[in-house]
Design an enzyme around this catalytic site. Structure first.
Site, PDB file in Angstrom:
ATOM      1  N   ARG A   1      34.876  80.568 -14.004  1.00 55.76           N
ATOM      2  CA  ARG A   1      35.495  79.391 -14.609  1.00 55.76           C
ATOM      3  C   ARG A   1      36.742  79.813 -15.387  1.00 55.76           C
ATOM      4  NH1 ARG A   1      32.668  74.947 -15.698  1.00 55.76           N
ATOM      5  NH2 ARG A   1      34.792  74.135 -15.928  1.00 55.76           N
TER       6      ARG A   1
ATOM      7  N   ARG B   1      31.756  75.568  -1.820  1.00 52.11           N
ATOM      8  CA  ARG B   1      32.322  75.674  -0.468  1.00 52.11           C
ATOM      9  C   ARG B   1      32.759  77.105  -0.175  1.00 52.11           C
ATOM     10  NH1 ARG B   1      37.449  76.412   0.943  1.00 52.11           N
ATOM     11  NH2 ARG B   1      38.120  75.975  -1.184  1.00 52.11           N
ATOM     12  N   ARG B   2      33.497  77.710  -1.112  1.00 50.61           N
ATOM     13  CA  ARG B   2      33.948  79.086  -0.904  1.00 50.61           C
ATOM     14  C   ARG B   2      32.770  80.046  -0.861  1.00 50.61           C
ATOM     15  NH1 ARG B   2      38.757  78.296  -5.243  1.00 50.61           N
ATOM     16  NH2 ARG B   2      40.419  77.628  -3.813  1.00 50.61           N
TER      17      ARG B   2
ATOM     18  N   ASN C   1      41.137  78.638 -16.408  1.00 45.29           N
ATOM     19  CA  ASN C   1      42.367  78.360 -15.684  1.00 45.29           C
ATOM     20  C   ASN C   1      42.802  79.590 -14.893  1.00 45.29           C
ATOM     21  OD1 ASN C   1      43.679  80.094 -17.541  1.00 45.29           O
ATOM     22  ND2 ASN C   1      44.194  78.404 -18.892  1.00 45.29           N
TER      23      ASN C   1
ATOM     24  N   SER D   1      45.958  72.386 -18.532  1.00 42.78           N
ATOM     25  CA  SER D   1      46.108  73.744 -18.023  1.00 42.78           C
ATOM     26  C   SER D   1      47.554  74.014 -17.632  1.00 42.78           C
ATOM     27  CB  SER D   1      45.201  73.961 -16.809  1.00 42.78           C
ATOM     28  OG  SER D   1      45.672  73.233 -15.688  1.00 42.78           O
TER      29      SER D   1
ATOM     30  N   THR E   1      43.448  82.893 -16.759  1.00 36.06           N
ATOM     31  CA  THR E   1      42.186  83.416 -17.288  1.00 36.06           C
ATOM     32  C   THR E   1      41.376  84.085 -16.184  1.00 36.06           C
ATOM     33  OG1 THR E   1      42.066  81.751 -19.040  1.00 36.06           O
ATOM     34  CG2 THR E   1      39.994  82.784 -18.379  1.00 36.06           C
ATOM     35  N   ARG E   2      41.345  83.491 -15.018  1.00 38.17           N
ATOM     36  CA  ARG E   2      40.600  84.077 -13.893  1.00 38.17           C
ATOM     37  C   ARG E   2      41.202  85.417 -13.479  1.00 38.17           C
ATOM     38  NH1 ARG E   2      38.545  79.001 -10.139  1.00 38.17           N
ATOM     39  NH2 ARG E   2      38.106  77.594 -11.870  1.00 38.17           N
TER      40      ARG E   2
ATOM     41  N   THR F   1      34.033  82.845  -7.839  1.00 41.84           N
ATOM     42  CA  THR F   1      34.517  81.545  -7.411  1.00 41.84           C
ATOM     43  C   THR F   1      33.683  80.457  -8.074  1.00 41.84           C
ATOM     44  OG1 THR F   1      34.841  80.037  -5.533  1.00 41.84           O
ATOM     45  CG2 THR F   1      33.044  81.640  -5.345  1.00 41.84           C
TER      46      THR F   1
ATOM     47  N   CYS G   1      33.822  66.374  -5.072  1.00 41.71           N
ATOM     48  CA  CYS G   1      34.554  67.614  -4.803  1.00 41.71           C
ATOM     49  C   CYS G   1      33.652  68.841  -4.881  1.00 41.71           C
ATOM     50  CB  CYS G   1      35.724  67.751  -5.784  1.00 41.71           C
ATOM     51  SG  CYS G   1      35.234  67.791  -7.522  1.00 41.71           S
TER      52      CYS G   1
ATOM     53  N   LYS H   1      42.322  67.479  -4.426  1.00 42.62           N
ATOM     54  CA  LYS H   1      40.990  67.952  -4.053  1.00 42.62           C
ATOM     55  C   LYS H   1      39.952  67.698  -5.144  1.00 42.62           C
ATOM     56  CE  LYS H   1      41.773  72.776  -5.495  1.00 42.62           C
ATOM     57  NZ  LYS H   1      40.731  72.875  -6.518  1.00 42.62           N
ATOM     58  N   ASP H   2      40.409  67.425  -6.383  1.00 42.86           N
ATOM     59  CA  ASP H   2      39.477  67.173  -7.485  1.00 42.86           C
ATOM     60  C   ASP H   2      39.005  65.723  -7.541  1.00 42.86           C
ATOM     61  OD1 ASP H   2      39.697  69.797  -8.360  1.00 42.86           O
ATOM     62  OD2 ASP H   2      41.272  69.349  -9.811  1.00 42.86           O
TER      63      ASP H   2
END
Length: 322
Positions: free
Chosen positions: A171, A153-154, A173, A31, A176-177, A149, A266, A100-101
């Site tokens: 979903r 968690r969010r 990158n 990405s 794209t979002r 999202t 994660c 975080k991943d």
């Protein structure tokens, strides 16, 4: 004759080809954000190690499967497993991860060589201008807004604050979002401030709100990069000297200890944020389960090692309001 022969030998030696130094190979996802992060690491290592460095792009399960929410994929390490396999197979020497991943434990033979200084740990709520309210309503979202999202968690944290909104899986990158938001597929989306900052994105066409990380709790290790290597690689010390940040390493270790107590991974509905207050450390946490509902808690003290267990006990206690 003897002198001429000696001179010939010296000249011949100087003309011999020099042994080629094998490059260090860094593995990364493909990405834009992953490549940007990796190039940042590459520049630091080139200065410190004074050796050639190459980058190898590796596709991960999380990159290939984009038609389903991450929570529906089997196992864990959706964005890290293939990179770890490449390390173990010696196809690469260094893996750069968004920390975080990463799952809570490294595979045998691999170590966390360094943790970068953290970018802004906060989450960012990005709204199309026509869907953002002008009032001081929480999150400035109109009732029933559709928010994209990929993080449970969010989603659970948003619903704890605003049960009227409609979460929808998102979903792709970062560019794209943002395109999906621009095209009207969502009223708002959520991204990490760190990714937006590292990519240097212009969000002026949207309304963007930074969510205070002590109130809307980020993912464990959000904003930090994890540099993973084989444990027997003699270049670990050089990599640590170039990249490692002690405060970020302590904070992320505390956050991951809480994550590990909840079972690791994660994809948990868990937020943890550790930060210094003078000589003490403070941990803020969010947890959601059907048994507890949404739970918020914070702990603080100078004995940092005791704080993860203390926060875990507060978050996993009986249900009370967030």
């Amino acid at each position: 004759m003897t002198l001429n022969y000696a001179l010939f030998a010296i000249l011949n030696t100087e003309n011999e080809p020099k042994a080629r130094i094998s490059p260090m190979i860094i593995g990364t996802r493909g990405s834009d954000l992953a490549r940007t992060q990796t190039n940042w690491v590459k520049s630091f290592l080139e200065k410190q190690l004074n050796m050639p460095i190459e980058v190898n792009i590796i596709s991960t399960q999380g990159d290939r499967v984009t038609d389903r929410p991450l929570r529906e994929l089997e196992g864990s390490g959706y964005f890290t497993k293939e990179l770890e396999e490449a390390l173990l197979d010696r196809r690469i020497d260094v893996a750069v991860h968004s920390y975080k991943d990463m799952p809570s434990r490294c595979p045998d033979g691999l170590v966390l060589a360094a943790v970068s200084a953290r970018e802004d740990v906060a989450d960012l709520l990005i709204m199309r201008r026509e869907t953002a309210t002008e009032s001081a309503d929480e999150f400035y979202l109109r009732p029933g807004a559709m928010v994209g999202t990929s993080a449970v968690r969010r989603e659970t944290q948003l619903l704890a604050h605003r049960p009227d909104i409609t979460p929808r899986d998102l979903r792709g990158n970062v560019p794209t979002r943002l395109r999906k938001l621009r095209d009207g597929e969502y009223d708002a989306i959520m991204l990490a401030c760190a990714g937006v900052a590292r990519l240097g994105l212009d969000l002026s066409e949207f309304t963007a709100i930074r969510l205070n990380p002590t109130e809307f709790i980020p993912a464990p290790c959000q904003g930090a990069l994890a540099i993973q290597m084989r444990g027997d690689d003699e270049r670990i010390t050089g990599v640590q000297t170039a990249i490692h940040n002690l405060d970020a390493a302590i904070a992320t270790r505390l956050e991951r200890q809480v994550q590990s107590l909840f079972g690791g991974g994660c994809g948990l509905p868990l937020g943890v944020y550790a930060y210094r207050i003078g000589d003490a450390w403070r941990l803020e946490g969010f947890w959601f389960s059907k048994e507890t509902g949404p739970v918020r808690a914070g702990v603080q003290g100078t004995d940092a090692a005791a704080l993860p267990q203390e926060l875990f006990e507060h978050l996993s206690a009986s249900c009370h309001a967030c």
